[in-house]
Motif scaffolding. Structure first.
Motif, PDB file in Angstrom:
ATOM      1  N   ASP A  21     -18.543   5.941 -17.747  1.00 30.90           N
ATOM      2  CA  ASP A  21     -19.550   6.392 -16.774  1.00 30.90           C
ATOM      3  C   ASP A  21     -20.949   6.106 -17.297  1.00 30.90           C
ATOM      4  OD1 ASP A  21     -17.375   7.395 -15.542  1.00 30.90           O
ATOM      5  OD2 ASP A  21     -17.708   9.474 -16.094  1.00 30.90           O
ATOM      6  N   THR A  22     -21.133   6.319 -18.606  1.00 31.89           N
ATOM      7  CA  THR A  22     -22.446   6.123 -19.218  1.00 31.89           C
ATOM      8  C   THR A  22     -22.902   4.680 -19.091  1.00 31.89           C
ATOM      9  OG1 THR A  22     -21.929   7.833 -20.826  1.00 31.89           O
ATOM     10  CG2 THR A  22     -23.695   6.351 -21.414  1.00 31.89           C
ATOM     11  N   LEU A  23     -21.968   3.744 -19.311  1.00 30.89           N
ATOM     12  CA  LEU A  23     -22.358   2.335 -19.395  1.00 30.89           C
ATOM     13  C   LEU A  23     -22.295   1.604 -18.055  1.00 30.89           C
ATOM     14  CD1 LEU A  23     -20.497   1.374 -22.697  1.00 30.89           C
ATOM     15  CD2 LEU A  23     -22.909   1.879 -22.415  1.00 30.89           C
ATOM     16  N   LEU A  24     -21.330   1.990 -17.263  1.00 33.70           N
ATOM     17  CA  LEU A  24     -21.046   1.190 -16.073  1.00 33.70           C
ATOM     18  C   LEU A  24     -22.215   1.126 -15.094  1.00 33.70           C
ATOM     19  CD1 LEU A  24     -18.517  -0.374 -15.491  1.00 33.70           C
ATOM     20  CD2 LEU A  24     -17.803   1.432 -13.927  1.00 33.70           C
ATOM     21  N   SER A  25     -22.774   2.275 -14.782  1.00 34.21           N
ATOM     22  CA  SER A  25     -23.815   2.323 -13.761  1.00 34.21           C
ATOM     23  C   SER A  25     -25.041   1.470 -14.126  1.00 34.21           C
ATOM     24  CB  SER A  25     -24.196   3.774 -13.503  1.00 34.21           C
ATOM     25  OG  SER A  25     -25.371   3.834 -12.770  1.00 34.21           O
ATOM     26  N   PRO A  26     -25.635   1.614 -15.319  1.00 37.50           N
ATOM     27  CA  PRO A  26     -26.800   0.778 -15.633  1.00 37.50           C
ATOM     28  C   PRO A  26     -26.470  -0.709 -15.719  1.00 37.50           C
ATOM     29  CG  PRO A  26     -26.227   2.174 -17.505  1.00 37.50           C
ATOM     30  CD  PRO A  26     -25.401   2.624 -16.357  1.00 37.50           C
ATOM     31  N   ILE A  27     -25.262  -1.003 -16.162  1.00 42.86           N
ATOM     32  CA  ILE A  27     -24.921  -2.431 -16.302  1.00 42.86           C
ATOM     33  C   ILE A  27     -24.752  -3.078 -14.917  1.00 42.86           C
ATOM     34  CG2 ILE A  27     -23.109  -4.018 -17.101  1.00 42.86           C
ATOM     35  CD1 ILE A  27     -22.862  -2.050 -19.544  1.00 42.86           C
ATOM     36  N   ILE A  28     -24.111  -2.355 -14.020  1.00 42.32           N
ATOM     37  CA  ILE A  28     -23.967  -2.889 -12.655  1.00 42.32           C
ATOM     38  C   ILE A  28     -25.340  -3.081 -12.028  1.00 42.32           C
ATOM     39  CG2 ILE A  28     -23.207  -2.273 -10.305  1.00 42.32           C
ATOM     40  CD1 ILE A  28     -20.703  -1.077 -11.551  1.00 42.32           C
ATOM     41  N   GLN A  29     -26.207  -2.090 -12.231  1.00 50.53           N
ATOM     42  CA  GLN A  29     -27.565  -2.166 -11.693  1.00 50.53           C
ATOM     43  C   GLN A  29     -28.287  -3.407 -12.231  1.00 50.53           C
ATOM     44  OE1 GLN A  29     -29.992   1.152 -12.861  1.00 50.53           O
ATOM     45  NE2 GLN A  29     -31.032   1.244 -10.907  1.00 50.53           N
ATOM     46  N   MET A  30     -28.118  -3.621 -13.516  1.00 50.80           N
ATOM     47  CA  MET A  30     -28.794  -4.741 -14.178  1.00 50.80           C
ATOM     48  C   MET A  30     -28.262  -6.083 -13.657  1.00 50.80           C
ATOM     49  SD  MET A  30     -30.161  -4.782 -17.770  1.00 50.80           S
ATOM     50  CE  MET A  30     -30.821  -6.183 -18.626  1.00 50.80           C
ATOM     51  N   VAL A  31     -26.942  -6.179 -13.540  1.00 49.80           N
ATOM     52  CA  VAL A  31     -26.337  -7.419 -13.045  1.00 49.80           C
ATOM     53  C   VAL A  31     -26.834  -7.711 -11.628  1.00 49.80           C
ATOM     54  CG1 VAL A  31     -24.156  -8.483 -12.323  1.00 49.80           C
ATOM     55  CG2 VAL A  31     -24.297  -7.305 -14.518  1.00 49.80           C
ATOM     56  N   LEU A  32     -26.921  -6.669 -10.804  1.00 50.22           N
ATOM     57  CA  LEU A  32     -27.382  -6.854  -9.424  1.00 50.22           C
ATOM     58  C   LEU A  32     -28.826  -7.367  -9.386  1.00 50.22           C
ATOM     59  CD1 LEU A  32     -25.901  -3.724  -7.627  1.00 50.22           C
ATOM     60  CD2 LEU A  32     -25.321  -6.123  -7.203  1.00 50.22           C
ATOM     61  N   PHE A  33     -29.692  -6.720 -10.162  1.00 52.56           N
ATOM     62  CA  PHE A  33     -31.095  -7.151 -10.217  1.00 52.56           C
ATOM     63  C   PHE A  33     -31.193  -8.608 -10.667  1.00 52.56           C
ATOM     64  CE2 PHE A  33     -32.680  -2.620 -10.501  1.00 52.56           C
ATOM     65  CZ  PHE A  33     -33.530  -2.697  -9.418  1.00 52.56           C
ATOM     66  N   LEU A  34     -30.469  -8.925 -11.745  1.00 52.19           N
ATOM     67  CA  LEU A  34     -30.576 -10.274 -12.314  1.00 52.19           C
ATOM     68  C   LEU A  34     -30.020 -11.318 -11.344  1.00 52.19           C
ATOM     69  CD1 LEU A  34     -29.670  -9.558 -16.050  1.00 52.19           C
ATOM     70  CD2 LEU A  34     -31.913 -10.087 -15.105  1.00 52.19           C
ATOM     71  N   THR A  35     -28.956 -10.944 -10.660  1.00 53.16           N
ATOM     72  CA  THR A  35     -28.373 -11.880  -9.702  1.00 53.16           C
ATOM     73  C   THR A  35     -29.363 -12.150  -8.563  1.00 53.16           C
ATOM     74  OG1 THR A  35     -26.235 -10.921 -10.199  1.00 53.16           O
ATOM     75  CG2 THR A  35     -26.337 -12.324  -8.259  1.00 53.16           C
ATOM     76  N   VAL A  36     -29.919 -11.072  -8.021  1.00 52.76           N
ATOM     77  CA  VAL A  36     -30.854 -11.226  -6.895  1.00 52.76           C
ATOM     78  C   VAL A  36     -32.097 -12.011  -7.310  1.00 52.76           C
ATOM     79  CG1 VAL A  36     -32.403  -9.941  -5.358  1.00 52.76           C
ATOM     80  CG2 VAL A  36     -30.059  -9.155  -5.710  1.00 52.76           C
ATOM     81  N   PHE A  37     -32.697 -11.595  -8.451  1.00 55.55           N
ATOM     82  CA  PHE A  37     -33.915 -12.289  -8.890  1.00 55.55           C
ATOM     83  C   PHE A  37     -33.611 -13.715  -9.354  1.00 55.55           C
ATOM     84  CE2 PHE A  37     -35.629  -7.892  -9.444  1.00 55.55           C
ATOM     85  CZ  PHE A  37     -36.661  -8.013  -8.532  1.00 55.55           C
ATOM     86  N   GLY A  38     -32.463 -13.848 -10.010  1.00 56.27           N
ATOM     87  CA  GLY A  38     -32.085 -15.186 -10.502  1.00 56.27           C
ATOM     88  C   GLY A  38     -31.940 -16.177  -9.359  1.00 56.27           C
ATOM     89  N   ILE A  39     -31.400 -15.701  -8.232  1.00 57.90           N
ATOM     90  CA  ILE A  39     -31.162 -16.606  -7.103  1.00 57.90           C
ATOM     91  C   ILE A  39     -32.447 -16.796  -6.294  1.00 57.90           C
ATOM     92  CG2 ILE A  39     -29.925 -16.850  -4.903  1.00 57.90           C
ATOM     93  CD1 ILE A  39     -27.570 -15.355  -6.322  1.00 57.90           C
ATOM     94  N   THR A  40     -33.099 -15.682  -5.953  1.00 55.16           N
ATOM     95  CA  THR A  40     -34.236 -15.783  -5.022  1.00 55.16           C
ATOM     96  C   THR A  40     -35.508 -16.320  -5.675  1.00 55.16           C
ATOM     97  OG1 THR A  40     -34.797 -13.478  -5.463  1.00 55.16           O
ATOM     98  CG2 THR A  40     -33.416 -13.901  -3.539  1.00 55.16           C
ATOM     99  N   LEU A  41     -35.681 -16.055  -6.961  1.00 54.35           N
ATOM    100  CA  LEU A  41     -36.946 -16.467  -7.592  1.00 54.35           C
ATOM    101  C   LEU A  41     -36.724 -17.551  -8.651  1.00 54.35           C
ATOM    102  CD1 LEU A  41     -38.519 -12.918  -7.896  1.00 54.35           C
ATOM    103  CD2 LEU A  41     -39.122 -14.667  -6.251  1.00 54.35           C
ATOM    104  N   GLN A  42     -35.674 -18.337  -8.434  1.00 52.14           N
ATOM    105  CA  GLN A  42     -35.358 -19.414  -9.377  1.00 52.14           C
ATOM    106  C   GLN A  42     -36.546 -20.386  -9.451  1.00 52.14           C
ATOM    107  OE1 GLN A  42     -31.813 -21.575  -8.376  1.00 52.14           O
ATOM    108  NE2 GLN A  42     -31.137 -21.597 -10.497  1.00 52.14           N
ATOM    109  N   GLY A  43     -36.917 -20.795 -10.635  1.00 46.12           N
ATOM    110  CA  GLY A  43     -37.998 -21.778 -10.801  1.00 46.12           C
ATOM    111  C   GLY A  43     -39.366 -21.152 -10.961  1.00 46.12           C
TER     112      GLY A  43
END
Lengths: 251, 302
Positions: A21-43
């Motif tokens: 519980d301690t690790l899962l929530s922040p890691i999922i949040q982080m993956v989501l942010f990175l995925t969204v920013f990685g795709i939308t703001l590439q370059g």
């Protein structure tokens, strides 16, 4: 010192029991942010640093802040609800030591979460570097203790989990988001850039970003001084609040 | 040596549904000497738990002072807390930990070094018949076991002064006997005990001295023997098979019985038994039970 370390060990053990519980929530949040920013703001980049890498450093600090604030707050409010706060009331531990034990446990949880999050998500940001490892550890330690102490203060005062939701939703999260996680403060128009520098959280993110990516909106030593100053003030606040709260809450 | 010295303790709380305040404790004085088993007795809402909380250092009084072995509970709280173990009235256990973990960390919070903790935990669990539950989650224990776990927590660091706030409330007879046997054993080993209970016959068996409080005030205090003497009819009452014998001095006839005035209950009873021997049909003291005294003083007997 045994007294304080025993309490520290107990609090570390507590979050270890809920490790997933301690690790899962922040890691999922982080993956989501990175995925969204990685795709939308590439370059896109900030002074030559890829935008997703810029955000990555801020997100790590966000995890540290959230983890270290919520760890003691949850433990203390839960303790009040089920009555186990009596252990703290009866034990011969000085209020300052109680605060420090919880804050160090909060730092430990934050550090563990950050390390696991980094290991899992670092492949999103191949350009991520650590330019000053020693100062980075200092930044993480001070931030963990600072927000751990803040969490202890709040946990001692708050009566229930609703108060925690309100503070996290209406105070902490806006402060985190306006502290420059997703953008450089320097890019804000006046007077917002100046106002942002008065957000204490800006200094935590700024210092951490400097120690990793070498980028800073504000002089890193000023940020270090602000964080250290707030941490010292928080220690004295915790001493006072804890002594009062532990003698009141049982009446 | 005085273990506990309570001077002029008063405590008020805001009244919940009306204006003003509730006087939980009013000008309470209390002294417990080393080696005593001391009972704090009173009806529900008398102010016993408030006083226990003040003595334990978790509640500040409005006025007065409390010292434990000369350590000021109000101003030198941590030093005083190190000397005592407290079993609170409410049963609460850690949700996340097993029995051993609960005790391990709690012992540490009382300064017990790591290398000594396992030995002390094993001894406490053995004493309280919980050894086979050491790896069980504390929250899964039965009510009686949880109560025993709370006692184990309080005695782990070998306190000089043990406070038990209604330790036998809601536990079965067998367990109650075990708890009191442990209390007696600890007392024999030098621990001074202060406890509250609703079972007055237990207080009668265990205590050397008591304080009775009602509506926040001390209504009687002293050695149980003296209090019983004060409230007794002051006689050993006995019947004989053959009344025409040489009597002890001061014996007088009262209907079918004889009365011998009491100076010391146990000694005088012994005197009567030895003097009359097989001629005794029945013998009893007229000393009031603690329950009678309690009801009389608190006017709850009407």
């Amino acid at each position: 010192m045994t007294y304080m370390w025993a309490l520290y060990a107990r609090e570390v053990k507590r979050f270890q029991k809920l490790l997933i519980d301690t690790l899962l929530s922040p890691i999922i949040q982080m993956v989501l942010f990175l995925t969204v920013f990685g795709i939308t703001l590439q370059g896109q980049d900030v002074e030559g640093i890829p935008f997703v890498t810029f955000v990555f450093a801020g997100l790590l600090m966000m995890i540290m802040v959230n983890s270290s604030f919520s760890n003691p707050t949850f433990a203390l409010i839960l303790g009040k609800n089920v009555g186990t706060i009596i252990d703290l009331q009866l034990a011969p531990i000085k209020p300052g030591s109680i605060g420090l034990a919880y804050a160090l446990a909060a730092f430990s949880r934050g550090l563990l979460t950050i390390l696991v999050a980094m290991l899992i998500t670092v492949w999103f940001v191949p350009e991520f570097t650590i330019s000053n490892p020693f100062l980075m550890l200092v930044a993480l330690l001070l931030t963990g203790i600072q927000f751990g102490l803040l969490g202890v203060t709040f946990g001692m005062i708050a009566k229930n989990f609703e108060s925690l939701t309100i503070v996290m939703g209406f105070v902490l999260q806006p402060m985190i988001f306006l502290a420059g996680i997703f953008y450089p403060i320097a890019s804000l128009p006046a007077p917002f850039d100046l106002i942002s520098r008065f957000n204490p959280l800006h200094h935590n993110i700024n210092l951490f970003r400097y120690t990793t990516l070498g980028y800073a909106d504000t002089h890193p030593m000023l940020s270090l001084a602000v964080i250290a100053g707030i941490t010292i003030v928080m220690y004295f606040v915790v001493q006072r609040v804890t002594r009062t709260a532990l003698r009141k809450s049982y009446s | 040596m005085t273990v506990l010295n309570v001077q002029s303790i008063s405590k008020t709380f805001p009244a919940k549904q009306k204006q003003g305040v509730v006087h939980a404790n009013r000008d309470i004085h209390l002294q417990i000497e080393e080696g005593q088993i001391y009972g704090l007795l009173g009806p529900n809402g008398a102010g016993k738990s408030t006083l226990i909380n003040i003595i334990s250092g978790i509640l500040l009084p409005d006025q007065g002072s409390v010292t434990i072995y000369d350590k000021d509970v109000i101003h030198d709280t941590e030093a005083a807390k190190r000397l005592m173990g407290v079993v609170p009235q409410e049963i609460v256990v850690e949700m996340a930990f097993n029995v051993e973990e609960v005790l391990y960390y709690y012992a540490g919070m009382y300064g017990v070094p790591q290398q000594e903790r396992n030995t002390l935990i094993e001894a406490a669990l053995t004493d309280l018949d919980l050894l086979d539950k050491r790896l069980a989650k504390a929250r899964t224990l039965s009510g009686g076991m949880k109560r025993r776990l709370m006692i184990a927590k309080a005695i782990l660091h070998k306190p000089k002064f043990l406070i038990l706030d209604e330790p036998t409330a809601g536990v079965d007879v067998a367990l109650r006997q075990k708890i009191w046997a442990l209390v007696r054993r600890m007392n024999e080993q030098g621990t001074t005990i202060l406890f509250t209970t609703h079972y007055l016959e237990e207080a009668e068996q265990l205590c050397e001295a008591i304080t009775l409080i009602d509506q926040g005030k001390v209504i009687k205090q002293g050695s149980l023997k003296d209090i019983q003497k004060e409230f007794a009819e002051n006689v050993v009452a006995f019947e004989l098979y053959d009344n025409k014998v040489e009597h002890l001095p001061n014996v007088h006839e009262n209907a079918t019985q004889f009365h011998f005035p009491i100076t010391d209950l146990a000694e005088d009873m012994q005197k009567v038994i030895q003097h009359y021997g097989d001629n005794l049909k029945s013998v009893k003291s007229e000393a009031a039970s603690l329950e009678q005294i309690f009801l009389q003083l608190t006017h709850h007997g009407n």
